[in-house]
Design an enzyme around this catalytic site. Structure first.
Site, PDB file in Angstrom:
ATOM      1  N   ARG A 280      -2.164 -12.219  -1.825  1.00 57.86           N
ATOM      2  CA  ARG A 280      -2.239 -11.039  -0.954  1.00 57.86           C
ATOM      3  C   ARG A 280      -3.176  -9.987  -1.545  1.00 57.86           C
ATOM      4  NH1 ARG A 280       3.156  -7.901   0.579  1.00 57.86           N
ATOM      5  NH2 ARG A 280       3.063  -7.398  -1.646  1.00 57.86           N
TER       6      ARG A 280
ATOM      7  N   TYR B 258      -2.626  -2.163  -4.195  1.00 59.33           N
ATOM      8  CA  TYR B 258      -1.631  -2.351  -5.238  1.00 59.33           C
ATOM      9  C   TYR B 258      -0.754  -3.555  -4.938  1.00 59.33           C
ATOM     10  CZ  TYR B 258       2.208  -0.346  -2.429  1.00 59.33           C
ATOM     11  OH  TYR B 258       3.165  -0.114  -1.463  1.00 59.33           O
TER      12      TYR B 258
ATOM     13  N   ARG C 177     -17.727  12.479  -5.785  1.00 57.87           N
ATOM     14  CA  ARG C 177     -17.000  12.446  -4.513  1.00 57.87           C
ATOM     15  C   ARG C 177     -17.950  12.378  -3.321  1.00 57.87           C
ATOM     16  NH1 ARG C 177     -14.831  15.718  -0.549  1.00 57.87           N
ATOM     17  NH2 ARG C 177     -12.813  15.032   0.243  1.00 57.87           N
TER      18      ARG C 177
ATOM     19  N   GLU D  96       8.625  -1.298  10.495  1.00 58.41           N
ATOM     20  CA  GLU D  96       9.047  -1.615   9.122  1.00 58.41           C
ATOM     21  C   GLU D  96       9.952  -0.511   8.590  1.00 58.41           C
ATOM     22  OE1 GLU D  96       5.784  -3.350   6.560  1.00 58.41           O
ATOM     23  OE2 GLU D  96       4.704  -1.746   7.564  1.00 58.41           O
TER      24      GLU D  96
ATOM     25  N   LYS E  42      -2.582  -3.617   1.645  1.00 61.86           N
ATOM     26  CA  LYS E  42      -1.608  -2.930   0.792  1.00 61.86           C
ATOM     27  C   LYS E  42      -2.310  -1.825   0.004  1.00 61.86           C
ATOM     28  CE  LYS E  42       2.350  -4.048  -2.182  1.00 61.86           C
ATOM     29  NZ  LYS E  42       3.364  -3.290  -1.455  1.00 61.86           N
TER      30      LYS E  42
END
Ligand code: PMP
Length: 285
Positions: free
Chosen positions: A52, A33, A100, A179, A147
């Site tokens: 990114r 994301y 799945r 972070e 990310k």
């Protein structure tokens, strides 16, 4: 006005938007994301977010080309349709939907979702008073540079901080600060040096972090990219976090102890002003 969102090629009312229950973003957090801030109706650092995104996609071998797909134009149209002047655009790309299996499927189409959120980012009250953080061990996986939407640990820790009456957490690897729950962490020493953890797989390579370091260096400020400990943070003159939506946000307390004099310092205040001024000059229309 009902919000319009973007799902796999179409702009639809949020109430009728849907993705498959077999989507691997939903089943495995097999998704990446980006969050891009909108101020004065323009995008902040759009190109850097796109770069990114390309890296995150490549690391997971998700087959999506933001440029060929016209991602900037999708952002623009979503912004117009929702008359977004200040807030953010959230973008998520999952590997797609498949029965799945732990074996990741190949040759499926990625799912692409974008939506807007209005928010007063520039005049955020927290920027005036500063935020308070508590620390916790960093128990996330070790590819924090990608990310992904695996945000459960960060969400639980942030919620724990709110339950404890503070604003956020700083996460620790041993005695060093990695972070915030959704931000990069920085300190300013009594010598006026901006210290921040170097880029590695330990942290997300924040777009705001990179911009702030650039602007600070351009101003002749001393910047050192090195690991710092919790003790060094507590002994610092100032501390702050950066993220696409918090910009530069002062941290005035860590684990109940004031940072410096416990007030918003001049360094963080100046960095926020500098970041906003520079970003405004570079807005992507
Ligand atoms: N670290 C983490 C873990 C984050 O979630 C974020 C924001 N998504 C950041 C750092 C800040 O990155 P950026 O400045 O690109 O928003």
């Amino acid at each position: 006005m009902a919000r319009e969102v973007y799902v796999n090629g179409a702009f639809v009312d949020e109430a009728s938007a849907s993705v498959s229950v077999f989507d691997r973003g939903f089943l495995f957090a097999d998704a990446v994301y980006e969050v891009t801030a909108v101020i004065d109706g323009g995008f902040v650092d759009f190109a850097a977010h796109q770069t990114r995104l390309q890296r995150s996609l490549a690391e997971l071998a998700i087959d999506y080309d933001p440029i060929a797909s016209g991602l900037l134009d999708i952002h623009r149209e979503l912004r117009e349709r929702n008359q977004l002047h200040e807030g953010l655009i959230y973008l998520q790309i999952s590997r797609g939907a498949a029965d799945r299996s732990f074996i990741k499927p190949t040759a499926i189409a990625p799912s692409v979702v974008l939506f807007t959120q209005q928010a007063a980012l520039v005049d955020a009250p927290d920027a005036q008073r500063g935020i308070r953080v508590i620390t916790c061990p960093d128990l996330r996986w070790h590819r924090r540079d990608i990310k992904t939407t695996q945000l459960l640990y960060s969400s639980l820790m942030k919620s724990q901080a709110i339950d404890a009456g503070v604003d956020d957490v700083w996460m620790l690897e041993g005695d060093t600060v990695t972070e915030g729950s959704s931000s990069n962490a920085h300190i300013i020493t009594h010598d006026g040096v901006l210290v921040t953890r170097p880029l590695s797989t330990d942290i997300l390579h924040g777009i705001t972090r990179a911009a702030v370091l650039n602007y600070a260096r351009e101003q002749g400020l001393r910047v050192e990219e090195r690991v710092f400990t919790l003790a060094q943070a507590k002994a610092a003159k100032e501390a702050f976090i950066t993220s696409a939506t918090a910009f530069v946000m002062p941290v005035v307390e860590i684990d109940g102890e004031p940072v410096g004099d416990g007030q918003v310092g001049q360094g963080a205040k100046r960095m926020r002003e500098l970041y906003l001024a520079e970003s405004r000059q570079r807005l992507q229309s």
